[in-house]
Design a protein around this motif. Sequence first.
Motif, short mmCIF file in Angstrom:
data_model
loop_
_atom_site.label_atom_id
_atom_site.label_comp_id
_atom_site.label_asym_id
_atom_site.label_seq_id
_atom_site.Cartn_x
_atom_site.Cartn_y
_atom_site.Cartn_z
N SER A 232 0.83 -1.20 0.00
CA SER A 232 0.00 0.00 0.00
C SER A 232 0.87 1.25 0.00
O SER A 232 2.09 1.19 0.16
CB SER A 232 -0.92 0.00 1.23
N HIS A 233 0.22 2.41 -0.17
CA HIS A 233 0.89 3.71 -0.10
C HIS A 233 2.03 3.84 -1.10
O HIS A 233 3.05 4.47 -0.83
CB HIS A 233 1.42 3.97 1.32
N LEU A 234 1.87 3.22 -2.27
CA LEU A 234 2.89 3.31 -3.31
C LEU A 234 2.20 3.59 -4.63
O LEU A 234 1.52 2.72 -5.19
CB LEU A 234 3.70 2.01 -3.38
N THR B 55 -11.79 1.30 5.83
CA THR B 55 -11.07 1.88 6.97
C THR B 55 -9.59 1.58 6.75
O THR B 55 -9.19 0.41 6.69
CB THR B 55 -11.54 1.25 8.29
N GLY B 56 -8.77 2.61 6.59
CA GLY B 56 -7.38 2.36 6.24
C GLY B 56 -6.40 3.28 6.95
O GLY B 56 -6.78 4.26 7.60
N SER B 57 -5.14 2.92 6.85
CA SER B 57 -4.02 3.75 7.29
C SER B 57 -4.16 4.17 8.75
O SER B 57 -4.32 3.33 9.63
CB SER B 57 -3.87 4.95 6.35
N ALA B 58 -4.12 5.49 9.04
CA ALA B 58 -4.15 5.96 10.42
C ALA B 58 -5.42 5.54 11.14
O ALA B 58 -5.41 5.37 12.37
CB ALA B 58 -4.01 7.48 10.45
N ALA C 142 -3.97 -1.50 5.04
CA ALA C 142 -3.08 -0.57 4.34
C ALA C 142 -2.49 0.41 5.34
O ALA C 142 -2.71 1.62 5.26
CB ALA C 142 -3.84 0.18 3.25
N MET C 143 -1.75 -0.13 6.31
CA MET C 143 -1.20 0.72 7.36
C MET C 143 0.31 0.80 7.28
O MET C 143 1.05 0.00 7.85
CB MET C 143 -1.65 0.21 8.73
N LEU C 144 0.77 1.75 6.48
CA LEU C 144 2.16 2.15 6.42
C LEU C 144 2.17 3.67 6.44
O LEU C 144 1.20 4.31 6.03
CB LEU C 144 2.84 1.64 5.15
N GLY D 220 -1.59 -5.44 5.00
CA GLY D 220 -1.93 -6.69 4.34
C GLY D 220 -2.93 -7.55 5.10
O GLY D 220 -3.55 -8.44 4.51
N ASP D 221 -3.11 -7.30 6.39
CA ASP D 221 -4.00 -8.14 7.21
C ASP D 221 -5.20 -7.38 7.74
O ASP D 221 -6.29 -7.93 7.87
CB ASP D 221 -3.23 -8.73 8.40
#
Length: 459
Positions: free
Chosen positions: A194-196, A370-373, A397-399, A429-430
């Motif tokens: 994610s985040h790419l 629901t993603g990231s932060a 997608a938590m980076l 990923g999880d």
Amino acid sequence: MIHPLRRLLILLLLPLLLTPALAPAAHAQGRPEVAGNWLVRVAGPQPFTMTLSVDEHGGVLTPRALSRQQTIFPGAAARTDSGFVVNATAWERENTLDVAVRGDSLRGSWSTAGQAPIPASGIRLPRETLAPLTGTAVFDSVVRVLERHFYDPGYNGADWARLVADARPRIAAARSDGEAYAVISGLLRAIGTSHLNFTAVPRVPSPAPVTPPAASAPAASAPAVSWQVLSPSLGYLRIASFEPSGESLPPEVARLDSAFAAFAGLPAIVIDLRGNEGGSVDLAYRLGQHLHAAPVAAGYLVVRRGFDARGMRTAAALDPATVPTLPADLPGALLADAVEAAGGAGMLSMGGGLARTYTGRVAILIDGNTGSAAEATAAMLRETRGAVTVGARTEGAMLSSADVMVAPGWRLRYPAMDFRTAAGVRLEGDGVPLDVPADPADRAALLRAAAEALRVPTP
């Protein structure tokens, strides 16, 4: 010397002989040039802008979305007598962009199945607004940034050297920005993280290419924070985004404070993070203050330096107890620098600083968007506050990402930091573990499930 009768015959036949050869050229001149990079604005209640590349080789029209609208996927396309038509999947729905081209501008409509067409307009982007992707200069810049700053030295298990070697001859052979963009985007997708992404962010001259009609002007954006007391036993807090920062942060903090003032005597609350795609940690810090009387470890971040300095291939090799703790009030904008200064790894802490905190039970509504932060917040509250997660598993997608302009008009977003919860759980990923499955689209069913899990009457 040509006989006079023969000369007359030639003059009479010449137009007939030349017409078949000239007719195709005349027809071609009558059709507009559609190839190039276009900035397209779609009006309506929720207007949006996208950058679209249109290639034409051998009579085949190929469109590609180059913009930050990562949810738009152009498909089949065809020329028309006046312009072109593109079928596109956007936000999981089928759409059609049908425009007429006149010189360096276009105008037409964006249609979604079952809905009335919406006006669409745009301009052909001047060459100077986007550096050419053909050749290898921009490609090499993307590769250099990732080799220096991509958080994971193992590139998420991908064979990075082989991917770059395979892509280089294809980028060199690309005939247009659209073809080159497909090569660069394919290289990034192969890493599987994610985040790419790589997107066009052209600077266009004022005024904007499209001015929507007054009736279609967008309404003021809704606040990120809203709340209501559902019953004497249950409060409801909606956080639509953690994006607010800078000048937009104080009003949202004030709304959050008002919500918890109203929740003070309630035995339980529901925090709704459905559709929250994340943002900065600043608003999450304030939420943590309302739910923790003293600072608690919330999760740790690791940058490339942290991996290299410790000889690690994965953050799982890092003992959370050895990670330096970062200040609890550290602004999100300074987070990356603080982690670097801490030796490449830093533990976030949240809580403390308020005279009064909420001590009741907590449930969190989550879904696949629901993603990231927002995922980090849900996971942190589940670990440190015993919050119950209700709905569907999160995006995974938590980076923590960073943006860099790799060439004029082209932005690369890349994951700069890995994230683990304080207990060492990786969300990328999880997603966040789910406690109570429920239909995330059915708010009433979610609230019933949350109330049952919180042991309070259904509102």
